[in-house]
Scaffold this active site. Structure first.
Site, PDB file in Angstrom:
ATOM      1  N   TYR A  66      24.398  -2.699  -9.843  1.00 30.38           N
ATOM      2  CA  TYR A  66      24.621  -1.818 -10.996  1.00 30.38           C
ATOM      3  C   TYR A  66      23.944  -2.360 -12.254  1.00 30.38           C
ATOM      4  O   TYR A  66      23.384  -1.592 -13.037  1.00 30.38           O
ATOM      5  CB  TYR A  66      26.125  -1.560 -11.217  1.00 30.38           C
ATOM      6  CG  TYR A  66      26.608  -0.450 -10.318  1.00 30.38           C
ATOM      7  CD1 TYR A  66      26.354   0.883 -10.626  1.00 30.38           C
ATOM      8  CD2 TYR A  66      27.261  -0.718  -9.125  1.00 30.38           C
ATOM      9  CE1 TYR A  66      26.746   1.908  -9.780  1.00 30.38           C
ATOM     10  CE2 TYR A  66      27.658   0.293  -8.268  1.00 30.38           C
ATOM     11  CZ  TYR A  66      27.400   1.613  -8.607  1.00 30.38           C
ATOM     12  OH  TYR A  66      27.768   2.629  -7.768  1.00 30.38           O
ATOM     13  N   GLN A 100      25.098  15.354 -11.128  1.00 30.03           N
ATOM     14  CA  GLN A 100      25.532  14.281 -10.218  1.00 30.03           C
ATOM     15  C   GLN A 100      25.009  12.941 -10.718  1.00 30.03           C
ATOM     16  O   GLN A 100      25.329  11.898 -10.165  1.00 30.03           O
ATOM     17  CB  GLN A 100      24.970  14.529  -8.814  1.00 30.03           C
ATOM     18  CG  GLN A 100      25.453  15.812  -8.189  1.00 30.03           C
ATOM     19  CD  GLN A 100      24.597  16.188  -6.978  1.00 30.03           C
ATOM     20  OE1 GLN A 100      24.744  15.606  -5.909  1.00 30.03           O
ATOM     21  NE2 GLN A 100      23.719  17.153  -7.137  1.00 30.03           N
ATOM     22  N   ASN A 101      24.178  12.974 -11.742  1.00 31.57           N
ATOM     23  CA  ASN A 101      23.540  11.744 -12.204  1.00 31.57           C
ATOM     24  C   ASN A 101      24.476  10.937 -13.097  1.00 31.57           C
ATOM     25  O   ASN A 101      25.203  11.495 -13.910  1.00 31.57           O
ATOM     26  CB  ASN A 101      22.242  12.057 -12.950  1.00 31.57           C
ATOM     27  CG  ASN A 101      21.245  12.773 -12.054  1.00 31.57           C
ATOM     28  OD1 ASN A 101      21.412  12.758 -10.836  1.00 31.57           O
ATOM     29  ND2 ASN A 101      20.245  13.383 -12.627  1.00 31.57           N
ATOM     30  N   HIS A 118      29.892  12.666 -11.072  1.00 29.59           N
ATOM     31  CA  HIS A 118      29.911  11.377 -10.374  1.00 29.59           C
ATOM     32  C   HIS A 118      30.071  10.196 -11.338  1.00 29.59           C
ATOM     33  O   HIS A 118      29.854   9.056 -10.953  1.00 29.59           O
ATOM     34  CB  HIS A 118      28.639  11.203  -9.529  1.00 29.59           C
ATOM     35  CG  HIS A 118      28.583  12.126  -8.340  1.00 29.59           C
ATOM     36  ND1 HIS A 118      27.442  12.350  -7.606  1.00 29.59           N
ATOM     37  CD2 HIS A 118      29.544  12.887  -7.757  1.00 29.59           C
ATOM     38  CE1 HIS A 118      27.706  13.208  -6.620  1.00 29.59           C
ATOM     39  NE2 HIS A 118      28.976  13.558  -6.704  1.00 29.59           N
ATOM     40  N   THR A 187      18.028  18.011  -6.287  1.00 31.84           N
ATOM     41  CA  THR A 187      19.109  17.386  -5.518  1.00 31.84           C
ATOM     42  C   THR A 187      18.946  17.716  -4.038  1.00 31.84           C
ATOM     43  O   THR A 187      18.609  18.845  -3.684  1.00 31.84           O
ATOM     44  CB  THR A 187      20.515  17.782  -6.056  1.00 31.84           C
ATOM     45  OG1 THR A 187      21.505  17.312  -5.159  1.00 31.84           O
ATOM     46  CG2 THR A 187      20.679  19.271  -6.284  1.00 31.84           C
TER      47      THR A 187
END
Ligand code: OAD
Length: 242
Positions: A66, A100-101, A118, A187
């Site tokens: 991350y 979704q990013n 998300h 996507t």
């Protein structure tokens, strides 16, 4: 780009517009997608790291990934596709964006009506007290401990096997039910719930317009499929909305 006249008419007359975006919209900003050639980090795939099991097994490895992504995203900027959606929000008062990013590039391009379904990589959540914080990369490089209760912090993102935030999901379903036009951009459809949102929009009468380099799990639902880069196609498409 050829836009049929009946589509131009729908773009003008429709009020409730929903955009659903995925990693492909940030690809031209230089953020790697998940399933492309560059989706790998070291020898790992996202599915192997973005899980609660991976985190409890090896939180340092997951945090390393991350932090690598946060460092990378911090050096990137929104592209013309992100800016086009921010412009569309200004044109249509009933516009909403579900992404979704986790990269935060939509907000940085000026979009305000966003559901980050998300999560956001620049937020952390405490595994103990459950508080959320905005992530300071330099602080995280020193310690992953919560400032308030000293439990382990985790990224505030949805991992594989976790359930969606029910409030955000219900709001997303409502937007999908109401949409007159659903724009599905960049996507793959490898994750089921966003595809389900597109299905809900479609079955409630929305016109589904997809932009992608290649066909995806959404394509069988699409009324119009525009093959190519979002950063090239979206600005032109948005110019037809009024
Ligand atoms: P993927 O990496 O699965 O798919 C990216 C999609 O973008 C592919 O269909 C590409 O063809 C397309 N694409 C790439 N460059 C493009 C461009 N310039 N213009 C238009 N399309 C382009 O990413 P997502 O579908 O976003 O979930 O992945 C969905 C979820 O899986 C992510 O949110 C994440 C991931 O694991 C979680 O972390 C829960």
């Amino acid at each position: 780009m050829q836009i049929p006249s009946e589509l131009k008419e729908r773009l003008t007359s429709s009020k409730k517009i929903l955009a659903l975006t995925g990693a492909g919209i940030s690809a031209e900003s230089g953020v790697p997608t998940f399933r492309g050639k560059e989706g790998l980090w070291k020898e790992f795939r996202a599915e192997e790291l973005a899980t609660p099991q991976a985190f409890s097994r090896d939180p340092h490895l997951v945090w390393e990934w991350y932090l690598w992504r946060m460092d990378l995203i911090s050096t990137k900027s929104p592209n013309s596709a992100h800016y086009s959606l921010a412009e569309l929000e200004k044109k249509k008062s009933d516009f909403f964006l579900i992404t979704q990013n986790v990269d935060g590039l939509h907000a940085r391009s000026g979009s305000k009506k966003i559901i980050e379904i998300h999560g956001n990589i620049f937020r952390t959540k405490c595994t103990g007290c459950k508080k959320t914080f905005s992530s300071q990369i330099e602080e995280l490089k020193v310690s992953f401990k919560c400032k308030e209760c000293a439990s382990l912090l985790r990224p505030d993102v949805l991992w594989f096997g976790e359930t969606y935030n029910s409030e955000l999901l219900n709001e997303s379903i409502h937007l999908a039910e109401e949409a007159e036009i659903a724009l599905v951009i960049g996507t793959s459809g490898a994750v089921g719930i966003p595809v389900e949102l597109a299905r809900i929009a479609k079955s409630n009468g929305a016109l589904l317009i997809e932009i992608n380099l290649e066909k995806s799990a959404y394509s069988s639902l699409s009324d119009y499929f525009f093959p190519g880069k979002a950063g090239e196609i979206l600005p032109e498409l948005v110019s037809y909305f009024s």
